[in-house]
Design a protein around this motif. Structure first.
Motif, PDB file in Angstrom:
ATOM      1  N   PHE A  18      28.288  40.512  50.299  1.00  0.00           N
ATOM      2  CA  PHE A  18      28.242  41.595  49.314  1.00  0.00           C
ATOM      3  C   PHE A  18      29.575  41.720  48.597  1.00  0.00           C
ATOM      4  O   PHE A  18      29.624  41.878  47.376  1.00  0.00           O
ATOM      5  N   GLU A  19      30.663  41.654  49.353  1.00  0.00           N
ATOM      6  CA  GLU A  19      31.982  41.804  48.748  1.00  0.00           C
ATOM      7  C   GLU A  19      32.267  40.675  47.763  1.00  0.00           C
ATOM      8  O   GLU A  19      32.894  40.891  46.724  1.00  0.00           O
ATOM      9  N   GLY A  20      31.810  39.459  48.082  1.00  0.00           N
ATOM     10  CA  GLY A  20      32.004  38.340  47.164  1.00  0.00           C
ATOM     11  C   GLY A  20      31.353  38.593  45.822  1.00  0.00           C
ATOM     12  O   GLY A  20      31.931  38.308  44.766  1.00  0.00           O
ATOM     13  N   SER A  21      30.147  39.136  45.845  1.00  0.00           N
ATOM     14  CA  SER A  21      29.463  39.482  44.591  1.00  0.00           C
ATOM     15  C   SER A  21      30.180  40.614  43.875  1.00  0.00           C
ATOM     16  O   SER A  21      30.296  40.619  42.646  1.00  0.00           O
ATOM     17  N   PHE A  22      30.670  41.566  44.637  1.00  0.00           N
ATOM     18  CA  PHE A  22      31.398  42.710  44.072  1.00  0.00           C
ATOM     19  C   PHE A  22      32.688  42.238  43.403  1.00  0.00           C
ATOM     20  O   PHE A  22      33.054  42.725  42.323  1.00  0.00           O
ATOM     21  N   LEU A  23      33.369  41.286  44.015  1.00  0.00           N
ATOM     22  CA  LEU A  23      34.624  40.783  43.452  1.00  0.00           C
ATOM     23  C   LEU A  23      34.399  39.957  42.186  1.00  0.00           C
ATOM     24  O   LEU A  23      35.344  39.685  41.455  1.00  0.00           O
ATOM     25  N   ALA A  24      33.171  39.564  41.919  1.00  0.00           N
ATOM     26  CA  ALA A  24      32.874  38.798  40.707  1.00  0.00           C
ATOM     27  C   ALA A  24      32.731  39.692  39.477  1.00  0.00           C
ATOM     28  O   ALA A  24      32.716  39.194  38.358  1.00  0.00           O
ATOM     29  N   ILE A  25      32.623  41.003  39.669  1.00  0.00           N
ATOM     30  CA  ILE A  25      32.539  41.932  38.536  1.00  0.00           C
ATOM     31  C   ILE A  25      33.898  41.956  37.847  1.00  0.00           C
ATOM     32  O   ILE A  25      34.932  42.124  38.500  1.00  0.00           O
ATOM     33  N   ARG A  26      33.909  41.804  36.533  1.00  0.00           N
ATOM     34  CA  ARG A  26      35.164  41.628  35.798  1.00  0.00           C
ATOM     35  C   ARG A  26      36.224  42.708  36.056  1.00  0.00           C
ATOM     36  O   ARG A  26      37.372  42.367  36.350  1.00  0.00           O
ATOM     37  N   PRO A  27      35.913  43.995  36.003  1.00  0.00           N
ATOM     38  CA  PRO A  27      36.968  44.981  36.249  1.00  0.00           C
ATOM     39  C   PRO A  27      37.508  44.934  37.685  1.00  0.00           C
ATOM     40  O   PRO A  27      38.704  45.121  37.913  1.00  0.00           O
ATOM     41  N   VAL A  28      36.630  44.660  38.625  1.00  0.00           N
ATOM     42  CA  VAL A  28      37.083  44.551  40.021  1.00  0.00           C
ATOM     43  C   VAL A  28      37.928  43.295  40.188  1.00  0.00           C
ATOM     44  O   VAL A  28      38.982  43.315  40.818  1.00  0.00           O
ATOM     45  N   ASN A  29      37.495  42.209  39.588  1.00  0.00           N
ATOM     46  CA  ASN A  29      38.228  40.961  39.692  1.00  0.00           C
ATOM     47  C   ASN A  29      39.601  41.066  39.044  1.00  0.00           C
ATOM     48  O   ASN A  29      40.573  40.501  39.551  1.00  0.00           O
ATOM     49  N   SER A  30      39.697  41.799  37.948  1.00  0.00           N
ATOM     50  CA  SER A  30      41.003  41.941  37.296  1.00  0.00           C
ATOM     51  C   SER A  30      41.975  42.732  38.169  1.00  0.00           C
ATOM     52  O   SER A  30      43.183  42.525  38.103  1.00  0.00           O
ATOM     53  N   LEU A  31      41.448  43.603  39.019  1.00  0.00           N
ATOM     54  CA  LEU A  31      42.305  44.352  39.950  1.00  0.00           C
ATOM     55  C   LEU A  31      42.643  43.523  41.182  1.00  0.00           C
ATOM     56  O   LEU A  31      43.761  43.557  41.680  1.00  0.00           O
ATOM     57  N   SER A  32      41.693  42.745  41.669  1.00  0.00           N
ATOM     58  CA  SER A  32      41.866  42.068  42.958  1.00  0.00           C
ATOM     59  C   SER A  32      42.446  40.665  42.873  1.00  0.00           C
ATOM     60  O   SER A  32      42.947  40.146  43.871  1.00  0.00           O
ATOM     61  N   HIS A  33      42.380  40.050  41.709  1.00  0.00           N
ATOM     62  CA  HIS A  33      42.780  38.651  41.587  1.00  0.00           C
ATOM     63  C   HIS A  33      44.242  38.452  41.966  1.00  0.00           C
ATOM     64  O   HIS A  33      45.108  39.208  41.531  1.00  0.00           O
ATOM     65  N   TYR A  34      44.512  37.452  42.786  1.00  0.00           N
ATOM     66  CA  TYR A  34      45.857  37.093  43.261  1.00  0.00           C
ATOM     67  C   TYR A  34      46.469  38.135  44.201  1.00  0.00           C
ATOM     68  O   TYR A  34      47.665  38.107  44.451  1.00  0.00           O
ATOM     69  N   THR A  35      45.699  39.048  44.705  1.00  0.00           N
ATOM     70  CA  THR A  35      46.239  40.065  45.610  1.00  0.00           C
ATOM     71  C   THR A  35      45.779  39.795  47.038  1.00  0.00           C
ATOM     72  O   THR A  35      44.992  38.888  47.312  1.00  0.00           O
ATOM     73  N   ASP A  36      46.257  40.637  47.935  1.00  0.00           N
ATOM     74  CA  ASP A  36      45.864  40.531  49.340  1.00  0.00           C
ATOM     75  C   ASP A  36      44.406  40.923  49.563  1.00  0.00           C
ATOM     76  O   ASP A  36      43.870  40.696  50.648  1.00  0.00           O
ATOM     77  N   TRP A  37      43.767  41.509  48.584  1.00  0.00           N
ATOM     78  CA  TRP A  37      42.348  41.830  48.708  1.00  0.00           C
ATOM     79  C   TRP A  37      41.561  40.536  48.917  1.00  0.00           C
ATOM     80  O   TRP A  37      40.641  40.473  49.724  1.00  0.00           O
ATOM     81  N   THR A  38      41.935  39.490  48.187  1.00  0.00           N
ATOM     82  CA  THR A  38      41.274  38.199  48.350  1.00  0.00           C
ATOM     83  C   THR A  38      41.531  37.638  49.747  1.00  0.00           C
ATOM     84  O   THR A  38      40.636  37.067  50.373  1.00  0.00           O
ATOM     85  N   VAL A  39      42.738  37.820  50.262  1.00  0.00           N
ATOM     86  CA  VAL A  39      43.068  37.397  51.623  1.00  0.00           C
ATOM     87  C   VAL A  39      42.179  38.132  52.626  1.00  0.00           C
ATOM     88  O   VAL A  39      41.645  37.528  53.564  1.00  0.00           O
ATOM     89  N   ALA A  40      41.992  39.432  52.420  1.00  0.00           N
ATOM     90  CA  ALA A  40      41.133  40.218  53.311  1.00  0.00           C
ATOM     91  C   ALA A  40      39.695  39.730  53.238  1.00  0.00           C
ATOM     92  O   ALA A  40      39.018  39.619  54.269  1.00  0.00           O
ATOM     93  N   HIS A  41      39.225  39.442  52.044  1.00  0.00           N
ATOM     94  CA  HIS A  41      37.850  38.963  51.866  1.00  0.00           C
ATOM     95  C   HIS A  41      37.628  37.653  52.628  1.00  0.00           C
ATOM     96  O   HIS A  41      36.642  37.495  53.351  1.00  0.00           O
ATOM     97  N   VAL A  42      38.554  36.734  52.493  1.00  0.00           N
ATOM     98  CA  VAL A  42      38.426  35.443  53.166  1.00  0.00           C
ATOM     99  C   VAL A  42      38.484  35.610  54.681  1.00  0.00           C
ATOM    100  O   VAL A  42      37.712  34.997  55.422  1.00  0.00           O
ATOM    101  N   HIS A  43      39.370  36.465  55.159  1.00  0.00           N
ATOM    102  CA  HIS A  43      39.498  36.649  56.606  1.00  0.00           C
ATOM    103  C   HIS A  43      38.355  37.467  57.200  1.00  0.00           C
ATOM    104  O   HIS A  43      38.046  37.316  58.382  1.00  0.00           O
TER     105      HIS A  43
END
Length: 184
Positions: A18-43
């Motif tokens: 679910f989070e992967g799909s959520f992170l694909a939304i443009r406004p969310v992706n612009s906030l999360s891209h290159y941040t530790d949020w992506t690290v949290a998602h992967v872990h």
């Protein structure tokens, strides 16, 4: 406890999907891209889904592979479960929070249209989250060590069988070899 590992792993799988799909939304992706949020998602996917389902599978397979009735210690399986779950949650929540803060700090501008925070400012703000991340990783690693010890002890200790319980001289009603029988 084996079922618990697999059930929580399935929850993390759903969460990560679910989070992967959520992170694909443009406004969310612009906030999360290159941040530790992506690290949290992967872990969340790696520790929560892959590792927990693997641990649950091992706790099911190891007794069968080594012909044991059960694991060496059910208590150690419980300890491993709680260490792995709490370590994963501490790690992931710390990184989610630090990722959101990073994204917000990197998007904050002054009235003169310059960045309000330097890169070093964001690193300083992440310090408590990196400490929490290290603590969560330590808990997870400690749980994996407990699990490895439990698996090692399960494989090492043979179950008590009829041969193990026999007297040292052999069974009382054992047939006498032909060479040892008296001549008639």
């Amino acid at each position: 406890a084996t079922l618990r590992f697999m059930f929580i792993a399935a929850i993390f799988y759903g969460l990560s999907t679910f989070e992967g799909s959520f992170l694909a939304i443009r406004p969310v992706n612009s906030l999360s891209h290159y941040t530790d949020w992506t690290v949290a998602h992967v872990h969340a996917g790696a520790l929560g889904w892959v590792a927990l389902i693997t641990f649950g599978s091992l706790y099911t397979l190891v007794p069968a592979l080594w012909h044991r009735e059960r694991m060496y210690s059910a208590r150690l399986v419980e300890v491993h479960f709680w260490l792995a779950l709490s370590g994963t949650l501490v790690y992931v929540f710390a990184m989610w929070n630090s990722g959101i803060i990073q994204g917000l700090m990197w998007r904050t501008y002054t009235d003169a249209d310059t960045l309000a925070y330097s890169f070093v400012d964001t690193l300083v703000a992440m310090y408590p989250y990196y400490i929490a991340r290290a603590f969560g990783g330590f808990l997870f690693l400690l749980g994996a060590i407990v699990g490895a010890y439990n698996i090692w002890m399960t494989a090492r200790h043979a179950p008590a069988t009829a041969v193990d319980r026999a007297p040292a001289d052999g069974p009382v009603d054992a047939p006498v070899p032909a060479a040892a029988q008296p001549a008639e």
